[in-house]
Design a protein around this motif. Structure first.
Motif, PDB file in Angstrom:
ATOM      1  N   VAL A  64      22.059  26.809 -38.405  1.00  0.00           N
ATOM      2  CA  VAL A  64      23.240  26.065 -38.407  1.00  0.00           C
ATOM      3  C   VAL A  64      23.948  26.650 -39.929  1.00  0.00           C
ATOM      4  N   ASN A  65      25.071  25.711 -39.567  1.00  0.00           N
ATOM      5  CA  ASN A  65      26.229  25.654 -40.426  1.00  0.00           C
ATOM      6  C   ASN A  65      26.030  24.310 -40.519  1.00  0.00           C
ATOM      7  N   ARG A  66      25.888  23.687 -42.112  1.00  0.00           N
ATOM      8  CA  ARG A  66      26.548  22.592 -42.073  1.00  0.00           C
ATOM      9  C   ARG A  66      27.658  22.060 -42.140  1.00  0.00           C
ATOM     10  N   ASN A  67      28.517  23.082 -42.504  1.00  0.00           N
ATOM     11  CA  ASN A  67      30.450  22.697 -42.828  1.00  0.00           C
ATOM     12  C   ASN A  67      30.892  22.548 -40.870  1.00  0.00           C
ATOM     13  N   ASP A  68      30.122  23.616 -40.873  1.00  0.00           N
ATOM     14  CA  ASP A  68      30.661  23.624 -39.336  1.00  0.00           C
ATOM     15  C   ASP A  68      30.432  21.349 -38.069  1.00  0.00           C
ATOM     16  N   LEU A  69      29.272  22.144 -38.979  1.00  0.00           N
ATOM     17  CA  LEU A  69      28.533  20.233 -38.168  1.00  0.00           C
ATOM     18  C   LEU A  69      29.145  18.752 -38.553  1.00  0.00           C
ATOM     19  N   VAL A  70      29.625  19.079 -39.723  1.00  0.00           N
ATOM     20  CA  VAL A  70      31.198  17.878 -40.481  1.00  0.00           C
ATOM     21  C   VAL A  70      31.692  17.761 -39.985  1.00  0.00           C
ATOM     22  N   GLU A  71      32.808  19.066 -39.343  1.00  0.00           N
ATOM     23  CA  GLU A  71      33.670  19.015 -38.761  1.00  0.00           C
ATOM     24  C   GLU A  71      33.647  19.027 -37.669  1.00  0.00           C
ATOM     25  N   SER A  72      32.471  18.347 -36.871  1.00  0.00           N
ATOM     26  CA  SER A  72      32.816  18.487 -35.787  1.00  0.00           C
ATOM     27  C   SER A  72      32.107  16.721 -35.987  1.00  0.00           C
ATOM     28  N   ALA A  73      32.302  16.345 -36.535  1.00  0.00           N
ATOM     29  CA  ALA A  73      31.579  14.479 -36.636  1.00  0.00           C
ATOM     30  C   ALA A  73      32.699  14.080 -37.184  1.00  0.00           C
ATOM     31  N   ILE A  74      33.128  14.784 -37.790  1.00  0.00           N
ATOM     32  CA  ILE A  74      34.498  13.880 -38.821  1.00  0.00           C
ATOM     33  C   ILE A  74      35.567  12.744 -37.656  1.00  0.00           C
ATOM     34  N   PRO A  75      35.860  14.635 -36.747  1.00  0.00           N
ATOM     35  CA  PRO A  75      37.007  13.330 -35.570  1.00  0.00           C
ATOM     36  C   PRO A  75      36.659  12.556 -34.439  1.00  0.00           C
ATOM     37  N   ALA A  76      34.441  12.591 -34.132  1.00  0.00           N
ATOM     38  CA  ALA A  76      34.141  11.768 -33.341  1.00  0.00           C
ATOM     39  C   ALA A  76      33.676  10.191 -34.390  1.00  0.00           C
ATOM     40  N   ILE A  77      33.944  10.273 -35.549  1.00  0.00           N
ATOM     41  CA  ILE A  77      33.780   9.311 -35.950  1.00  0.00           C
ATOM     42  C   ILE A  77      34.861   8.664 -36.261  1.00  0.00           C
ATOM     43  N   LEU A  78      36.346   9.152 -36.527  1.00  0.00           N
ATOM     44  CA  LEU A  78      37.716   8.715 -37.093  1.00  0.00           C
ATOM     45  C   LEU A  78      38.260   7.931 -35.286  1.00  0.00           C
ATOM     46  N   LYS A  79      38.022   8.511 -34.260  1.00  0.00           N
ATOM     47  CA  LYS A  79      38.104   8.522 -33.181  1.00  0.00           C
ATOM     48  C   LYS A  79      37.653   6.969 -32.778  1.00  0.00           C
ATOM     49  N   TYR A  87      41.975  13.642 -37.822  1.00  0.00           N
ATOM     50  CA  TYR A  87      41.447  14.415 -38.824  1.00  0.00           C
ATOM     51  C   TYR A  87      42.388  15.576 -38.986  1.00  0.00           C
ATOM     52  N   ILE A  88      42.847  16.091 -39.784  1.00  0.00           N
ATOM     53  CA  ILE A  88      43.329  17.274 -39.556  1.00  0.00           C
ATOM     54  C   ILE A  88      42.606  18.369 -40.304  1.00  0.00           C
ATOM     55  N   PRO A  89      41.699  19.447 -39.395  1.00  0.00           N
ATOM     56  CA  PRO A  89      41.284  20.178 -40.884  1.00  0.00           C
ATOM     57  C   PRO A  89      42.093  21.384 -41.572  1.00  0.00           C
ATOM     58  N   ALA A  90      41.144  21.434 -42.570  1.00  0.00           N
ATOM     59  CA  ALA A  90      42.248  22.396 -43.591  1.00  0.00           C
ATOM     60  C   ALA A  90      42.741  23.722 -43.325  1.00  0.00           C
ATOM     61  N   LYS A  91      42.179  24.120 -42.447  1.00  0.00           N
ATOM     62  CA  LYS A  91      43.181  25.147 -41.493  1.00  0.00           C
ATOM     63  C   LYS A  91      44.364  24.605 -40.809  1.00  0.00           C
ATOM     64  N   ASP A  92      44.844  23.664 -40.295  1.00  0.00           N
ATOM     65  CA  ASP A  92      45.510  23.771 -39.407  1.00  0.00           C
ATOM     66  C   ASP A  92      46.752  23.081 -40.506  1.00  0.00           C
ATOM     67  N   LEU A  93      46.188  21.560 -41.794  1.00  0.00           N
ATOM     68  CA  LEU A  93      47.020  21.233 -42.339  1.00  0.00           C
ATOM     69  C   LEU A  93      48.941  22.023 -42.744  1.00  0.00           C
ATOM     70  N   ALA A  94      48.339  23.074 -43.089  1.00  0.00           N
ATOM     71  CA  ALA A  94      49.880  23.323 -43.605  1.00  0.00           C
ATOM     72  C   ALA A  94      50.809  23.713 -42.430  1.00  0.00           C
ATOM     73  N   ARG A  95      50.275  23.991 -41.005  1.00  0.00           N
ATOM     74  CA  ARG A  95      51.594  23.836 -39.724  1.00  0.00           C
ATOM     75  C   ARG A  95      51.320  22.033 -39.155  1.00  0.00           C
ATOM     76  N   ALA A  96      50.229  21.595 -39.693  1.00  0.00           N
ATOM     77  CA  ALA A  96      51.008  20.066 -39.530  1.00  0.00           C
ATOM     78  C   ALA A  96      51.710  19.827 -40.079  1.00  0.00           C
ATOM     79  N   ASN A  97      52.021  20.145 -41.711  1.00  0.00           N
ATOM     80  CA  ASN A  97      53.395  19.643 -42.510  1.00  0.00           C
ATOM     81  C   ASN A  97      54.046  20.129 -41.965  1.00  0.00           C
ATOM     82  N   GLU A  98      54.204  21.771 -41.775  1.00  0.00           N
ATOM     83  CA  GLU A  98      55.773  22.580 -41.194  1.00  0.00           C
ATOM     84  C   GLU A  98      56.945  21.670 -41.003  1.00  0.00           C
ATOM     85  N   PRO A  99      56.434  20.908 -39.604  1.00  0.00           N
ATOM     86  CA  PRO A  99      57.694  19.569 -39.229  1.00  0.00           C
ATOM     87  C   PRO A  99      58.083  18.999 -41.297  1.00  0.00           C
ATOM     88  N   LEU A 100      57.867  18.712 -41.379  1.00  0.00           N
ATOM     89  CA  LEU A 100      58.118  17.483 -42.688  1.00  0.00           C
ATOM     90  C   LEU A 100      58.266  18.568 -43.644  1.00  0.00           C
TER      91      LEU A 100
END
Length: 153
Positions: A64-79, A87-100
């Motif tokens: 298993v990939n520990r980072n993938d498990l953590v990335e899946s768990a964080i949104p479930a916790i915040l929900k 939670y905005i993953p690092a790979k999506d952060l730049a796209r989320a900030n574009e409108p700002l």
């Protein structure tokens, strides 16, 4: 009154006091809770997520990939918190900030609609509306020589 009972009444507070003092002295030389918990097999509650990830990594049948498990768990916790905590993953952060960031389109005002009239609430400093002299409280009745009332009728 019995002589043995009167001795007991006198010595009972003395013995209790000596016991308390000895307890305090012994307590000072015992390891603190922090020292004890470091050697204890019982883990604190806030370490459950790490513990389960360690068990999965070492005992799960597939790799298993520990980072993938953590990335899946964080949104479930915040929900579980509220609809605004996300939670905005690092790979999506730049796209989320574009409108700002970057360029804004429009004439650079905050406005409110009053029936068929645009009321300027504020202008964006350095924006086109400020350069044209629009001020908070101004009413916009025409756009490109066209009466707004006709547009919304």
């Amino acid at each position: 009154m019995n002589y043995n009972n009167s001795k007991r009444i006198v010595f009972l507070p003395v013995i209790l006091g000596i016991t308390m003092v000895l307890g305090i002295i012994i307590g000072r030389y015992l390891p603190s809770n922090k020292d004890f918990s470091a050697h204890s097999p019982i883990r604190p509650r806030n370490d459950k997520l790490n513990s389960i990830l360690n068990v999965i990594e070492s005992n799960y049948v597939d790799s298993v990939n520990r980072n993938d498990l953590v990335e899946s768990a964080i949104p479930a916790i915040l929900k579980k918190l509220d609809p605004h905590s996300v939670y905005i993953p690092a790979k999506d952060l730049a796209r989320a900030n574009e409108p700002l960031q970057g360029n804004f389109e429009g004439i650079g005002i905050s406005f409110s609609m009053l029936t068929d009239t645009i009321l300027v609430i504020s202008t964006i400093p350095g924006g086109p509306s400020e350069k044209l002299g629009l001020l908070p409280g101004d009413k916009i009745l025409y756009v490109n020589d066209r009466l707004l009332q006709e547009t919304y009728s």
